[in-house]
Design a protein around this motif. Sequence first.
Motif, PDB file in Angstrom:
ATOM      1  N   LEU A 104      30.941  37.855  37.841  1.00  0.00           N
ATOM      2  CA  LEU A 104      31.534  38.494  39.226  1.00  0.00           C
ATOM      3  C   LEU A 104      32.473  39.703  38.887  1.00  0.00           C
ATOM      4  CD1 LEU A 104      31.459  38.699  42.249  1.00  0.00           C
ATOM      5  CD2 LEU A 104      32.925  36.612  42.032  1.00  0.00           C
ATOM      6  N   ASP A 105      33.546  39.134  38.019  1.00  0.00           N
ATOM      7  CA  ASP A 105      34.600  40.012  37.693  1.00  0.00           C
ATOM      8  C   ASP A 105      33.960  41.518  36.924  1.00  0.00           C
ATOM      9  OD1 ASP A 105      36.210  38.097  38.310  1.00  0.00           O
ATOM     10  OD2 ASP A 105      37.287  38.302  36.441  1.00  0.00           O
ATOM     11  N   ASP A 106      33.038  41.379  36.355  1.00  0.00           N
ATOM     12  CA  ASP A 106      32.142  42.536  35.494  1.00  0.00           C
ATOM     13  C   ASP A 106      31.725  43.433  36.777  1.00  0.00           C
ATOM     14  OD1 ASP A 106      33.080  41.835  33.058  1.00  0.00           O
ATOM     15  OD2 ASP A 106      31.144  41.112  32.694  1.00  0.00           O
ATOM     16  N   ARG A 107      30.985  42.961  37.681  1.00  0.00           N
ATOM     17  CA  ARG A 107      30.397  43.467  38.821  1.00  0.00           C
ATOM     18  C   ARG A 107      31.544  44.301  39.588  1.00  0.00           C
ATOM     19  NH1 ARG A 107      25.256  39.741  40.697  1.00  0.00           N
ATOM     20  NH2 ARG A 107      24.722  39.174  38.614  1.00  0.00           N
ATOM     21  N   LEU A 108      32.388  43.328  39.817  1.00  0.00           N
ATOM     22  CA  LEU A 108      33.595  43.988  40.816  1.00  0.00           C
ATOM     23  C   LEU A 108      34.241  45.066  40.189  1.00  0.00           C
ATOM     24  CD1 LEU A 108      34.863  40.855  42.554  1.00  0.00           C
ATOM     25  CD2 LEU A 108      33.162  42.615  43.661  1.00  0.00           C
ATOM     26  N   GLU A 109      34.482  44.925  38.755  1.00  0.00           N
ATOM     27  CA  GLU A 109      35.094  46.141  37.867  1.00  0.00           C
ATOM     28  C   GLU A 109      34.149  47.378  38.036  1.00  0.00           C
ATOM     29  OE1 GLU A 109      36.492  46.621  33.454  1.00  0.00           O
ATOM     30  OE2 GLU A 109      37.124  44.816  34.612  1.00  0.00           O
ATOM     31  N   LEU A 110      32.926  47.175  37.889  1.00  0.00           N
ATOM     32  CA  LEU A 110      32.073  48.289  38.088  1.00  0.00           C
ATOM     33  C   LEU A 110      31.932  48.913  39.544  1.00  0.00           C
ATOM     34  CD1 LEU A 110      29.467  49.858  36.477  1.00  0.00           C
ATOM     35  CD2 LEU A 110      27.937  48.186  37.695  1.00  0.00           C
ATOM     36  N   ASP A 156      41.262  45.966  56.724  1.00  0.00           N
ATOM     37  CA  ASP A 156      41.906  44.526  56.774  1.00  0.00           C
ATOM     38  C   ASP A 156      42.219  43.980  55.325  1.00  0.00           C
ATOM     39  OD1 ASP A 156      42.048  44.447  59.495  1.00  0.00           O
ATOM     40  OD2 ASP A 156      40.066  43.619  59.684  1.00  0.00           O
ATOM     41  N   ILE A 157      41.101  44.476  54.518  1.00  0.00           N
ATOM     42  CA  ILE A 157      41.230  44.084  52.998  1.00  0.00           C
ATOM     43  C   ILE A 157      42.304  44.915  52.455  1.00  0.00           C
ATOM     44  CG2 ILE A 157      40.095  44.587  50.947  1.00  0.00           C
ATOM     45  CD1 ILE A 157      37.255  44.448  52.287  1.00  0.00           C
ATOM     46  N   ILE A 158      42.637  46.024  52.647  1.00  0.00           N
ATOM     47  CA  ILE A 158      43.964  46.526  52.314  1.00  0.00           C
ATOM     48  C   ILE A 158      45.200  46.123  52.759  1.00  0.00           C
ATOM     49  CG2 ILE A 158      45.185  48.939  52.004  1.00  0.00           C
ATOM     50  CD1 ILE A 158      42.544  50.363  51.691  1.00  0.00           C
ATOM     51  N   LYS A 171      42.993  48.041  40.727  1.00  0.00           N
ATOM     52  CA  LYS A 171      41.721  47.141  40.175  1.00  0.00           C
ATOM     53  C   LYS A 171      42.004  45.788  40.212  1.00  0.00           C
ATOM     54  CE  LYS A 171      39.082  48.975  37.043  1.00  0.00           C
ATOM     55  NZ  LYS A 171      38.445  49.416  35.740  1.00  0.00           N
ATOM     56  N   GLN A 172      43.041  45.205  39.876  1.00  0.00           N
ATOM     57  CA  GLN A 172      43.311  43.888  39.969  1.00  0.00           C
ATOM     58  C   GLN A 172      43.459  43.373  41.519  1.00  0.00           C
ATOM     59  OE1 GLN A 172      45.149  46.133  38.328  1.00  0.00           O
ATOM     60  NE2 GLN A 172      44.248  45.504  36.210  1.00  0.00           N
ATOM     61  N   GLU A 173      43.902  44.216  42.501  1.00  0.00           N
ATOM     62  CA  GLU A 173      43.967  43.717  43.970  1.00  0.00           C
ATOM     63  C   GLU A 173      42.551  43.729  44.303  1.00  0.00           C
ATOM     64  OE1 GLU A 173      48.240  45.303  45.171  1.00  0.00           O
ATOM     65  OE2 GLU A 173      46.613  46.892  44.818  1.00  0.00           O
ATOM     66  N   PHE A 174      41.830  44.758  44.055  1.00  0.00           N
ATOM     67  CA  PHE A 174      40.387  44.946  44.500  1.00  0.00           C
ATOM     68  C   PHE A 174      39.607  43.594  44.229  1.00  0.00           C
ATOM     69  CE2 PHE A 174      36.074  46.465  43.668  1.00  0.00           C
ATOM     70  CZ  PHE A 174      35.712  46.576  44.991  1.00  0.00           C
ATOM     71  N   LYS A 179      36.633  38.764  45.762  1.00  0.00           N
ATOM     72  CA  LYS A 179      36.427  37.393  45.269  1.00  0.00           C
ATOM     73  C   LYS A 179      36.656  36.460  46.523  1.00  0.00           C
ATOM     74  CE  LYS A 179      36.812  36.187  40.665  1.00  0.00           C
ATOM     75  NZ  LYS A 179      37.813  36.248  39.572  1.00  0.00           N
ATOM     76  N   ASN A 180      37.925  36.835  47.147  1.00  0.00           N
ATOM     77  CA  ASN A 180      38.188  36.019  48.540  1.00  0.00           C
ATOM     78  C   ASN A 180      37.737  36.250  49.690  1.00  0.00           C
ATOM     79  OD1 ASN A 180      40.137  34.214  46.825  1.00  0.00           O
ATOM     80  ND2 ASN A 180      41.501  36.022  46.718  1.00  0.00           N
TER      81      ASN A 180
END
Length: 192
Positions: A104-110, A156-158, A171-174, A179-180
């Motif tokens: 999941l982290d790899d996909r979200l990073e991409l 809302d996400i931001i 990237k970390q916040e995203f 994930k949440n």
Amino acid sequence: MGNKGAKKGKPSSELTAKEIAMLKANTKYSEKEIREWHAGFLRDCPSGKLDKKKFVEVYKQFYPQGKADSFCKHAFATFDSNNDGTIDFDEFILAIAASSQGNLDDRLELAFDMYDISGDGQIDQKELTTLISAMYDLVGETDRKGDKDPKKRAGDIIAKLDVGGDKKLSKQEFIAGCKNDPVVRQLLAPNA
């Protein structure tokens, strides 16, 4: 394109042992699977290069119910790692692996890298709205009212995740935010 098989001597028509080793090390594919992907790639792209138009056609096969064009514009630019306007087999298989095999982290990073359109290491509301709309298009999501409105969802996400208060996501916040958020996570990494 009437070329039934790849011509001998073309650098892209045969996989070298070194290339196979690199692809095995960077994906979860076996040598047999890599060779099968390569044969299919050459069947669809006898020149050994995938252009933007063909890239969209390939993606449409994976997401027949959606509209792949918007997503593919960003994905193509991300996957064309040497910026030559085409995707060769190595770029193609690494991109497929990252988007289908990664955790999941790899996909979200991409996804972050793909939609950080400005390349500034941050995603603002406009970029996030583009990301969400493209993902909705890709998966055929047509209900975009209320909480599913891409601009509202991006805002809302931001607002929820912008720890730094700069109205942008690092990237970390995203990654933490996606994930949440089960809806966004489902869009970005449906198999995770």
